[in-house]
Design a protein around this motif. Structure first.
Motif, PDB file in Angstrom:
ATOM      1  N   ASP A 190      61.723  59.007  -8.329  1.00 22.25           N
ATOM      2  CA  ASP A 190      62.467  59.869  -7.410  1.00 22.25           C
ATOM      3  C   ASP A 190      61.545  60.782  -6.610  1.00 22.25           C
ATOM      4  OD1 ASP A 190      63.674  62.414  -9.797  1.00 22.25           O
ATOM      5  OD2 ASP A 190      61.697  61.508  -9.491  1.00 22.25           O
ATOM      6  N   ARG A 191      60.253  60.702  -6.885  1.00 16.80           N
ATOM      7  CA  ARG A 191      59.306  61.467  -6.053  1.00 16.80           C
ATOM      8  C   ARG A 191      58.723  60.571  -4.969  1.00 16.80           C
ATOM      9  NH1 ARG A 191      57.306  66.244  -9.294  1.00 16.80           N
ATOM     10  NH2 ARG A 191      58.612  66.170 -11.145  1.00 16.80           N
ATOM     11  N   GLY A 192      59.264  59.361  -4.885  1.00 18.56           N
ATOM     12  CA  GLY A 192      58.799  58.434  -3.853  1.00 18.56           C
ATOM     13  C   GLY A 192      57.541  57.675  -4.234  1.00 18.56           C
ATOM     14  N   ASP A 193      57.087  57.821  -5.501  1.00 19.41           N
ATOM     15  CA  ASP A 193      55.886  57.097  -5.930  1.00 19.41           C
ATOM     16  C   ASP A 193      56.234  55.698  -6.410  1.00 19.41           C
ATOM     17  OD1 ASP A 193      54.809  60.155  -7.388  1.00 19.41           O
ATOM     18  OD2 ASP A 193      54.028  59.209  -5.563  1.00 19.41           O
ATOM     19  N   GLU A 194      55.278  54.779  -6.214  1.00 15.91           N
ATOM     20  CA  GLU A 194      55.417  53.437  -6.768  1.00 15.91           C
ATOM     21  C   GLU A 194      54.309  53.239  -7.795  1.00 15.91           C
ATOM     22  OE1 GLU A 194      57.180  51.200  -2.767  1.00 15.91           O
ATOM     23  OE2 GLU A 194      55.201  50.666  -3.556  1.00 15.91           O
ATOM     24  N   PHE A 195      54.699  52.750  -8.973  1.00 20.48           N
ATOM     25  CA  PHE A 195      53.708  52.466 -10.009  1.00 20.48           C
ATOM     26  C   PHE A 195      53.784  50.986 -10.366  1.00 20.48           C
ATOM     27  CE2 PHE A 195      52.194  56.628 -10.906  1.00 20.48           C
ATOM     28  CZ  PHE A 195      53.263  57.507 -10.794  1.00 20.48           C
ATOM     29  N   TYR A 196      52.639  50.349 -10.450  1.00 19.55           N
ATOM     30  CA  TYR A 196      52.589  48.923 -10.773  1.00 19.55           C
ATOM     31  C   TYR A 196      51.894  48.705 -12.107  1.00 19.55           C
ATOM     32  CZ  TYR A 196      53.913  48.068  -5.945  1.00 19.55           C
ATOM     33  OH  TYR A 196      54.595  48.040  -4.753  1.00 19.55           O
ATOM     34  N   ALA A 197      52.394  47.726 -12.865  1.00 22.29           N
ATOM     35  CA  ALA A 197      51.784  47.440 -14.169  1.00 22.29           C
ATOM     36  C   ALA A 197      52.096  46.010 -14.568  1.00 22.29           C
ATOM     37  CB  ALA A 197      52.326  48.411 -15.223  1.00 22.29           C
ATOM     38  N   ASP A 198      51.367  45.517 -15.583  1.00 16.59           N
ATOM     39  CA  ASP A 198      51.650  44.186 -16.127  1.00 16.59           C
ATOM     40  C   ASP A 198      52.968  44.193 -16.889  1.00 16.59           C
ATOM     41  OD1 ASP A 198      48.150  43.809 -17.023  1.00 16.59           O
ATOM     42  OD2 ASP A 198      49.205  43.269 -15.160  1.00 16.59           O
ATOM     43  N   TRP A 199      53.272  45.313 -17.529  1.00 21.62           N
ATOM     44  CA  TRP A 199      54.481  45.432 -18.349  1.00 21.62           C
ATOM     45  C   TRP A 199      55.219  46.721 -18.036  1.00 21.62           C
ATOM     46  CZ3 TRP A 199      56.367  41.679 -21.394  1.00 21.62           C
ATOM     47  CH2 TRP A 199      55.495  40.650 -21.769  1.00 21.62           C
ATOM     48  N   VAL A 200      56.533  46.619 -17.987  1.00 15.49           N
ATOM     49  CA  VAL A 200      57.368  47.811 -17.946  1.00 15.49           C
ATOM     50  C   VAL A 200      58.247  47.770 -19.187  1.00 15.49           C
ATOM     51  CG1 VAL A 200      59.128  49.122 -16.710  1.00 15.49           C
ATOM     52  CG2 VAL A 200      57.393  47.843 -15.427  1.00 15.49           C
ATOM     53  N   ILE A 201      58.268  48.880 -19.925  1.00 19.85           N
ATOM     54  CA  ILE A 201      59.036  48.899 -21.168  1.00 19.85           C
ATOM     55  C   ILE A 201      60.079  50.012 -21.126  1.00 19.85           C
ATOM     56  CG2 ILE A 201      58.913  49.022 -23.682  1.00 19.85           C
ATOM     57  CD1 ILE A 201      55.991  48.296 -23.531  1.00 19.85           C
ATOM     58  N   ASP A 202      61.315  49.640 -21.340  1.00 16.08           N
ATOM     59  CA  ASP A 202      62.415  50.603 -21.367  1.00 16.08           C
ATOM     60  C   ASP A 202      62.523  51.228 -22.743  1.00 16.08           C
ATOM     61  OD1 ASP A 202      65.899  50.053 -21.969  1.00 16.08           O
ATOM     62  OD2 ASP A 202      64.954  51.919 -21.312  1.00 16.08           O
ATOM     63  N   CYS A 203      62.291  52.545 -22.794  1.00 10.53           N
ATOM     64  CA  CYS A 203      62.480  53.284 -24.054  1.00 10.53           C
ATOM     65  C   CYS A 203      63.400  54.461 -23.778  1.00 10.53           C
ATOM     66  CB  CYS A 203      61.141  53.801 -24.585  1.00 10.53           C
ATOM     67  SG  CYS A 203      59.979  52.499 -25.063  1.00 10.53           S
ATOM     68  N   THR A 204      64.498  54.196 -23.076  1.00 12.79           N
ATOM     69  CA  THR A 204      65.335  55.304 -22.626  1.00 12.79           C
ATOM     70  C   THR A 204      66.537  55.558 -23.514  1.00 12.79           C
ATOM     71  OG1 THR A 204      66.487  53.846 -21.063  1.00 12.79           O
ATOM     72  CG2 THR A 204      64.606  55.066 -20.229  1.00 12.79           C
ATOM     73  N   GLY A 205      66.556  54.987 -24.688  1.00 16.89           N
ATOM     74  CA  GLY A 205      67.573  55.329 -25.688  1.00 16.89           C
ATOM     75  C   GLY A 205      68.997  55.234 -25.173  1.00 16.89           C
ATOM     76  N   SER A 206      69.709  56.344 -25.232  1.00 15.91           N
ATOM     77  CA  SER A 206      71.112  56.345 -24.828  1.00 15.91           C
ATOM     78  C   SER A 206      71.311  56.038 -23.352  1.00 15.91           C
ATOM     79  CB  SER A 206      71.759  57.700 -25.135  1.00 15.91           C
ATOM     80  OG  SER A 206      71.809  57.910 -26.526  1.00 15.91           O
TER      81      SER A 206
END
Lengths: 396, 90
Positions: A190-206
């Protein structure tokens, strides 16, 4: 496309930070994006109990034993003392003879031989826990299990991972994923940044249900509110971590509670009680579906106290100074989700630990490391998010 | 050098609070969770504002932008016996 890191983790609660810890230690570069700050979900609103007394034999008990077995080594590696106690003992309180007999029956199952448990009648149990009401028939007791300060653990994992090179971005939300066909390339914040990676992992619980919807996945992890009460600090009063025998029944056999009052059904009352290192007694909890409403309610507080006093009568001479509420991440089929989503590339989930997140913290991080290293583990077979992502259900 | 106690209930020093802020706790809530400041008997009545001031000072945020920690019932310590007896079945 240049990547910013090997791994992006969304969420910096216990699960996010444990995952960051294990992956950073393995030599990977890690970015953690957190919409608020650590301890804002279940990680800051639990009882901190590491218990085996509420588990029935099977996958969950096996995982709890393994995960709790990893706790000492993990805690010793952190720069913050998370007040880990592994010899508190835990007890499942049986209010009446019927519950006692049924609980004893359950214990005869072979899997219970993995832990040191005994059934104690009231007077024997009160030798260990004198504050227990004389009306209690007995308890299932184990000298194993204990508690941890989950908030200090969360921050400890953060500090250690950060010290090893992980980058944390607080007060930053992921608003969308960057995709190329099946490949999840990164995230937009939401700050307009883009981040790139080999893996994205969702650890957002509820919030995992919402996170995964951004990818078109229909994984229905929903918040299950628990309201908890904190008393003033008193001298040593409770030695063990207590739970009501009905907890286990209610969780695994909800149909047995069809006859109870609508109010109790709605609140899903689930007694837990323990005394922290500082002397406060923590009394928990409701187990309600209330959306993302994190407030405490009068009926919730009254209900927890009403039933708690039947187990620990002495609390009626005490005052309470604080209440809190948090969300347990409730998975659609009763099992957490840990592992790679194979309908996509470069995406994994570790969420939905409902009520077991604190105990499962070490194992969850470690399992994700196995998954990313391509190492097989039977727990990953059981917990794979693939089970909730039908083939062909994701559009590219 | 004398220690400066900010939270008297939980005996949390200014040094501990500043350490927490230096390690990522940039709100009153996160300082509270890391240090126990505002978690004691008075639940922050005494020290909440000073903690906010320290957060503002260390983070460079104007004090008006430092959110207070979450307010929860009870407003002041309350007898459990009063609440425990009020439960009604539906």
């Amino acid at each position: 496309m240049n990547k910013n890191a090997d791994v992006i983790i969304i969420g910096s609660g216990l699960i996010g930070c444990s995952t960051a810890y294990f992956l950073t230690k393995s030599g990977r570069s890690v970015i953690v994006i957190e919409r608020n700050e650590p301890c804002c979900g279940a990680s800051g609103a639990n009882s901190g109990i590491l218990g085996l007394h509420t588990k029935l034999p099977g996958l969950k008990m096996d995982m709890a034993i393994d995960s709790i077995g990893m706790y000492r080594e993990l805690a010793d590696d952190l720069p913050i003392d998370c007040e880990l106690e592994l010899d508190r003992g835990c007890a499942l309180v049986c209010q009446d003879e019927q519950t006692f007999i049924e609980t004893a029956e359950e214990c005869r199952k072979e899997a219970f031989s993995r832990i040191n448990i005994k059934m104690l009648k009231g007077d024997d149990f009160r030798q260990i826990e004198p504050a227990i009401s004389p009306k209690i028939y007995g308890a299932k007791y184990t000298p194993e299990g204990g508690m941890v300060n989950a908030m200090l653990l969360n921050w400890g994992l953060h500090d250690r991972a950060e010290g090893l090179g992980a980058k944390f971005y607080f007060h930053t939300s992921v608003v969308s994923f960057i995709r190329k066909g099946r490949r999840v390339m990164g995230v937009v914040t939401d700050r307009g940044d883009e981040f790139y990676a080999d893996w994205v992992i969702d650890c957002t619980g509820s919030w995992s249900g919402l996170t995964n919807k951004l990818l078109g996945l229909n994984i229905d992890v929903t918040p299950r509110r628990g309201q908890t009460i904190v008393t003033e600090a008193v001298g040593p009063m409770l030695r063990t971590c207590l739970a009501d025998g009905n907890i286990v029944k209610r969780k695994y056999h909800p149909e047995l509670f069809e006859g109870e009052t609508p109010k109790l059904k709605r609140l899903g009352y689930n007694f837990g009680g323990d005394q922290t290192k500082n002397g406060n007694i923590v009394l928990s909890a409701t187990r309600e579906f209330a959306g993302f409403d994190k407030t405490n309610t009068l009926e919730g507080i009254e209900t927890v106290l009403h039933f708690a006093k039947d187990i620990i009568p002495a609390i009626q001479g005490m005052r309470f100074i604080h209440t809190y509420a948090g969300f347990r991440p409730f998975p659609p089929d009763g099992k957490p989700l840990i592992g790679i989503v194979h309908e996509l590339e470069g995406y994994a989930i570790s969420a939905g630990h409902e009520g077991d997140g604190v105990a499962m913290t070490p194992l969850s991080g470690w399992l994700m490391l196995q998954a990313l290293d391509g190492v097989h583990h039977r727990y990953l077979d059981e917990l794979t998010p693939d089970r909730l992502v039908p083939k062909g259900s994701v559009s590219y | 050098m004398n220690k400066q106690y900010i939270c008297r209930c939980e005996e949390v020093t200014r040094e501990e609070i500043e350490y927490a802020i230096e390690h990522g706790a940039d709100t009153v809530n996160s300082v509270k969770r890391r240090t126990r400041a505002c978690m004691g008997f008075c639940q922050g009545k005494t020290c909440r504002r000073e903690v906010s001031r320290i957060v503002a000072e260390k983070t460079g945020k104007p004090l008006s932008e430092v959110e207070p920690s979450t307010f929860r019932s009870p407003v002041r310590p309350m007898d459990i016996s009063v609440m425990a007896g009020d439960y009604h079945d539906e």
